[in-house]
Design a protein around this motif. Structure first.
Motif, mmCIF file in Angstrom:
data_model
loop_
_atom_site.group_PDB
_atom_site.id
_atom_site.type_symbol
_atom_site.label_atom_id
_atom_site.label_comp_id
_atom_site.label_asym_id
_atom_site.label_seq_id
_atom_site.Cartn_x
_atom_site.Cartn_y
_atom_site.Cartn_z
ATOM 1 N N ALA A 393 0.819 -1.213 0.000
ATOM 2 C CA ALA A 393 0.000 0.000 0.000
ATOM 3 C C ALA A 393 0.854 1.265 0.000
ATOM 4 O O ALA A 393 0.314 2.379 -0.051
ATOM 5 C CB ALA A 393 -0.932 -0.001 1.210
ATOM 6 N N GLY A 394 2.181 1.107 0.074
ATOM 7 C CA GLY A 394 3.074 2.246 0.023
ATOM 8 C C GLY A 394 3.425 2.839 1.371
ATOM 9 O O GLY A 394 3.983 3.939 1.450
ATOM 10 N N LEU A 395 3.129 2.127 2.459
ATOM 11 C CA LEU A 395 3.343 2.656 3.796
ATOM 12 C C LEU A 395 4.721 2.301 4.348
ATOM 13 O O LEU A 395 5.331 1.302 3.943
ATOM 14 C CB LEU A 395 2.282 2.111 4.751
ATOM 15 N N ILE A 396 5.172 3.112 5.292
ATOM 16 C CA ILE A 396 6.309 2.747 6.142
ATOM 17 C C ILE A 396 5.707 2.080 7.380
ATOM 18 O O ILE A 396 4.960 2.707 8.131
ATOM 19 C CB ILE A 396 7.143 3.974 6.529
ATOM 20 N N VAL A 397 6.020 0.806 7.566
ATOM 21 C CA VAL A 397 5.374 -0.002 8.601
ATOM 22 C C VAL A 397 6.347 -0.218 9.752
ATOM 23 O O VAL A 397 7.518 -0.551 9.539
ATOM 24 C CB VAL A 397 4.921 -1.370 8.030
ATOM 25 N N LEU A 398 5.864 -0.036 10.960
ATOM 26 C CA LEU A 398 6.659 -0.304 12.162
ATOM 27 C C LEU A 398 5.987 -1.441 12.907
ATOM 28 O O LEU A 398 4.765 -1.430 13.140
ATOM 29 C CB LEU A 398 6.741 0.930 13.062
ATOM 30 N N THR A 399 6.745 -2.455 13.295
ATOM 31 C CA THR A 399 6.196 -3.561 14.074
ATOM 32 C C THR A 399 6.982 -3.681 15.377
ATOM 33 O O THR A 399 8.208 -3.586 15.365
ATOM 34 C CB THR A 399 6.276 -4.903 13.311
ATOM 35 N N ALA A 400 6.270 -3.854 16.479
ATOM 36 C CA ALA A 400 6.906 -4.001 17.791
ATOM 37 C C ALA A 400 6.435 -5.305 18.412
ATOM 38 O O ALA A 400 5.378 -5.367 19.030
ATOM 39 C CB ALA A 400 6.563 -2.813 18.684
ATOM 40 N N PHE A 401 7.222 -6.364 18.201
ATOM 41 C CA PHE A 401 6.891 -7.704 18.681
ATOM 42 C C PHE A 401 8.156 -8.329 19.270
ATOM 43 O O PHE A 401 9.249 -8.139 18.725
ATOM 44 C CB PHE A 401 6.377 -8.592 17.534
ATOM 45 N N ILE A 402 7.981 -9.102 20.318
ATOM 46 C CA ILE A 402 9.130 -9.847 20.846
ATOM 47 C C ILE A 402 9.736 -10.689 19.727
ATOM 48 O O ILE A 402 10.946 -10.736 19.556
ATOM 49 C CB ILE A 402 8.710 -10.734 22.037
ATOM 50 N N SER A 403 8.879 -11.357 18.947
ATOM 51 C CA SER A 403 9.300 -12.210 17.818
ATOM 52 C C SER A 403 10.583 -12.960 18.164
ATOM 53 O O SER A 403 11.656 -12.673 17.613
ATOM 54 C CB SER A 403 9.471 -11.400 16.538
ATOM 55 N N PRO A 404 10.507 -13.946 19.078
ATOM 56 C CA PRO A 404 11.717 -14.534 19.663
ATOM 57 C C PRO A 404 12.508 -15.464 18.758
ATOM 58 O O PRO A 404 13.664 -15.749 19.048
ATOM 59 C CB PRO A 404 11.168 -15.303 20.862
ATOM 60 N N LEU A 450 2.720 -17.379 34.942
ATOM 61 C CA LEU A 450 2.692 -17.064 33.514
ATOM 62 C C LEU A 450 3.667 -18.002 32.801
ATOM 63 O O LEU A 450 4.873 -17.921 32.996
ATOM 64 C CB LEU A 450 3.096 -15.605 33.295
ATOM 65 N N LYS A 451 3.123 -18.915 32.014
ATOM 66 C CA LYS A 451 3.937 -19.921 31.334
ATOM 67 C C LYS A 451 4.395 -19.414 29.965
ATOM 68 O O LYS A 451 3.787 -18.529 29.378
ATOM 69 C CB LYS A 451 3.152 -21.220 31.164
ATOM 70 N N ASN A 452 5.477 -20.033 29.479
ATOM 71 C CA ASN A 452 6.024 -19.740 28.142
ATOM 72 C C ASN A 452 6.374 -18.260 27.985
ATOM 73 O O ASN A 452 6.113 -17.648 26.947
ATOM 74 C CB ASN A 452 5.022 -20.160 27.047
ATOM 75 N N PHE A 453 6.972 -17.689 29.026
ATOM 76 C CA PHE A 453 7.327 -16.273 28.982
ATOM 77 C C PHE A 453 8.768 -16.126 28.498
ATOM 78 O O PHE A 453 9.700 -16.711 29.060
ATOM 79 C CB PHE A 453 7.176 -15.627 30.364
ATOM 80 N N THR A 454 8.948 -15.339 27.429
ATOM 81 C CA THR A 454 10.259 -15.186 26.807
ATOM 82 C C THR A 454 11.286 -14.646 27.791
ATOM 83 O O THR A 454 11.057 -13.647 28.473
ATOM 84 C CB THR A 454 10.162 -14.238 25.596
ATOM 85 N N GLY A 455 12.428 -15.308 27.858
ATOM 86 C CA GLY A 455 13.514 -14.916 28.750
ATOM 87 C C GLY A 455 13.505 -15.669 30.061
ATOM 88 O O GLY A 455 14.528 -15.733 30.750
ATOM 89 N N ILE A 456 12.348 -16.250 30.416
ATOM 90 C CA ILE A 456 12.232 -17.002 31.680
ATOM 91 C C ILE A 456 12.142 -18.498 31.393
ATOM 92 O O ILE A 456 13.047 -19.261 31.718
ATOM 93 C CB ILE A 456 11.024 -16.529 32.510
ATOM 94 N N ASP A 457 11.046 -18.943 30.773
ATOM 95 C CA ASP A 457 10.928 -20.368 30.451
ATOM 96 C C ASP A 457 10.657 -20.590 28.967
ATOM 97 O O ASP A 457 10.228 -21.668 28.560
ATOM 98 C CB ASP A 457 9.830 -21.032 31.294
ATOM 99 N N SER A 458 10.904 -19.573 28.148
ATOM 100 C CA SER A 458 10.823 -19.696 26.693
ATOM 101 C C SER A 458 11.978 -18.895 26.110
ATOM 102 O O SER A 458 12.265 -17.792 26.574
ATOM 103 C CB SER A 458 9.476 -19.170 26.182
ATOM 104 N N PRO A 459 12.678 -19.425 25.109
ATOM 105 C CA PRO A 459 13.924 -18.794 24.652
ATOM 106 C C PRO A 459 13.698 -17.553 23.795
ATOM 107 O O PRO A 459 12.658 -17.398 23.149
ATOM 108 C CB PRO A 459 14.587 -19.901 23.826
ATOM 109 N N TYR A 460 14.701 -16.682 23.798
ATOM 110 C CA TYR A 460 14.773 -15.584 22.828
ATOM 111 C C TYR A 460 16.056 -15.772 22.027
ATOM 112 O O TYR A 460 17.149 -15.834 22.599
ATOM 113 C CB TYR A 460 14.786 -14.211 23.510
#
Length: 497
Positions: A393-404, A450-460
């Motif tokens: 669509a011609g946009l500059i897109v910003l995404t903010a996700f842990i995306s581990p 809180l299960k599957n939390f990135t950095g604690i019991d889920s990898p990044y």
């Protein structure tokens, strides 16, 4: 029979093995008695027969050393009766090889070159036979031509069959891509990019739907994604079990999608062109096998619709260069804050933008997803596809996700052209992220709430080659935003100030 042996024979049957020789070791006190031997052999034959393996050889092996080949079994097995059984078994294997020659002709191309109005294609015949003068079709391109000559190391041949490595001289100058399949005109290989398959998974790390892998079918390669695990196959009973991932030594019926059409046959009709190897996209390590059942009808019914107003026109109208700024990092690293500051600056400069934030997306588009590894993979797949549409669509897109996971970030990158994807690694030590903890999530994770939390019991998985690294323990959000704007200008995505 052990459970492990049952499972391995089951997997061999799924792959289509119909001839199986088993050498059973044992010496001295470990050697089975005559009654125990007959009981085991009968049980094994019955089990293999239930699975469709109708040609079975079970032989005692004198030594428990390295696994013997068939020739070794003839020596180590005792008695003329065993040797006779082995000879009969090998005759059956030879008969199976003869059946390959009776299938329609298939010739995966390893390399091709043009010259003097002809094309020379090098490869190995995997099914059927071919002679000079035969009409053939090159799949997936669909081009038909004629075989003028068959070359071997010894010279020209009058015929070629399964297992023979030859060079086919074709009558027309054709630009043949490596991986194409030369097949008979009367019964050509089919072409599709979506299939139902049986997946045999062999790697300790489980298979996840939506995760991108690499597929090899003959000499063809393509990206592959499991779009749906329809059901897992229970060993022995073939009971259909619900599954959202597939563990090692598991088998499941799945739907898969490739990023381009390939030439194929159903595995039951032609195993050589109906068996796909699934490999790791980065390392090339073999992960599993996929037996092709049939092409999904939707693959034939869905086509790309041409539109006149394209990405170039839309970006020209906005006088900007569309791209994706992919902010990745631990929870509490400052991704959303920095992305918000960057968007504010772009807006003031007159640019058209959109910010996709991890929390906001989960209120709508991804509200059905949790935080298991399977759901995290699907979460990023969807976001990557949305970001691609917004770039169109011609946009500059910003995404903010842990995306581990690196694999999913690479998948998002590969959806775009070179230079359109900028990975911004928002780096911060875990202890500082925990000190910030604006949402109280780390405290919940440490308490086990809180299960599957990135950095604690889920990898990044830390980015290996990001376009930009921002250490938010040493700079403010405003300073970080300025660095991002500078990086966009340095890469020609924004005009110079």
């Amino acid at each position: 029979m052990t459970a492990g042996l049952r499972r391995r024979v089951f997997l061999l049957a799924q792959v289509g093995v119909r001839h199986l020789a088993l050498g059973v070791t044992g010496e001295g006190a470990d050697a089975p008695g005559a009654e125990a031997w007959r009981r085991f052999e009968g049980e094994f034959r019955d089990w293999a027969g239930q699975l469709g393996i109708d040609h079975v050889l079970v032989l005692p092996v004198a030594s428990a050393g390295e696994s013997p080949g068939l020739e070794d079994l003839a020596v180590s097995a005792t008695g003329a009766e065993a040797s006779g059984a082995l000879s009969a078994f090998l005759e059956g294997v030879d008969a199976a090889a003869d059946r390959a020659a009776q299938r329609p002709f298939r010739f995966p191309v390893e390399s091709a070159r043009q010259g003097d109005g002809t094309t020379a294609a090098l490869g190995t015949v995997v099914a059927g036979r071919v002679r000079p003068g035969a009409r053939v079709r090159i799949q997936p391109m669909g081009k038909e031509t004629r075989v003028m000559a068959i070359g071997t190391e010894e010279g020209e041949a009058g015929e070629a069959g399964p297992g023979e490595r030859v060079e086919l001289t074709l009558a027309d100058p054709i630009l043949i891509a490596n991986g194409s399949v030369v097949s008979t005109v009367e019964s050509p290989a089919s072409v599709a990019d979506q299939f139902e398959v049986t997946v045999i998974w062999l790697h300790p790390e489980p298979l996840f739907p939506s995760r991108r892998y690499r597929a090899r079918i003959g000499t063809q390669t393509a990206d592959v994604v499991v779009t749906d695990i329809k059901y897992e196959l229970a060993v022995g009973t073939e009971e259909r079990l619900a599954a959202n991932q597939l563990q090692a030594d598991g088998a499941a019926v799945c739907n898969i999608s490739l990023n381009r059409p390939v030439a194929f046959d159903a595995h039951g009709e032609n195993p050589a062109t109906g068996l796909m190897t699934i490999v790791d996209h980065e390392t090339g390590e073999a992960l599993g096998l996929a037996l092709l059942h049939f092409a999904l009808r939707r693959a034939e019914n869905i086509h790309i619709q041409h539109v006149d107003i394209d990405r170039t026109a839309r970006s020209a109208q906005k006088t900007q260069h569309p791209c994706v700024l992919w902010f990745t990092g631990l929870s509490g690293s400052g991704k959303s804050t920095i992305a918000n500051r960057v968007e504010q600056q772009l807006y003031r400069l007159g640019h058209h933008t959109y910010l996709l934030d991890g929390d906001n997306v989960r209120h709508g588009l991804n509200r059905d997803l949790g935080f298991t590894e399977v759901d995290r993979v699907e979460n990023i797949r969807r976001v990557g596809e949305v970001a691609k549409l917004m770039v169109d669509a011609g946009l500059i897109v910003l995404t903010a996700f842990i995306s581990p996971f690196r694999t999913e970030r690479q998948m998002a990158r590969d959806l775009l052209t070179d230079g359109e994807f900028l990975e911004v690694f928002v780096d911060v030590p875990l202890d500082i992220a925990e000190q910030r903890d604006p949402k109280g999530l780390y405290k919940k994770a440490r308490r086990g709430e809180l299960k599957n939390f990135t950095g604690i019991d889920s990898p990044y998985e830390v980015p290996e080659n990001p376009e930009l690294i921002i250490d938010t323990s040493t700079m403010t959000a405003e300073e970080a935003a300025d660095r991002v704007i500078d990086a966009l200008r340095a890469r020609g995505r924004l005009p110079q100030a």
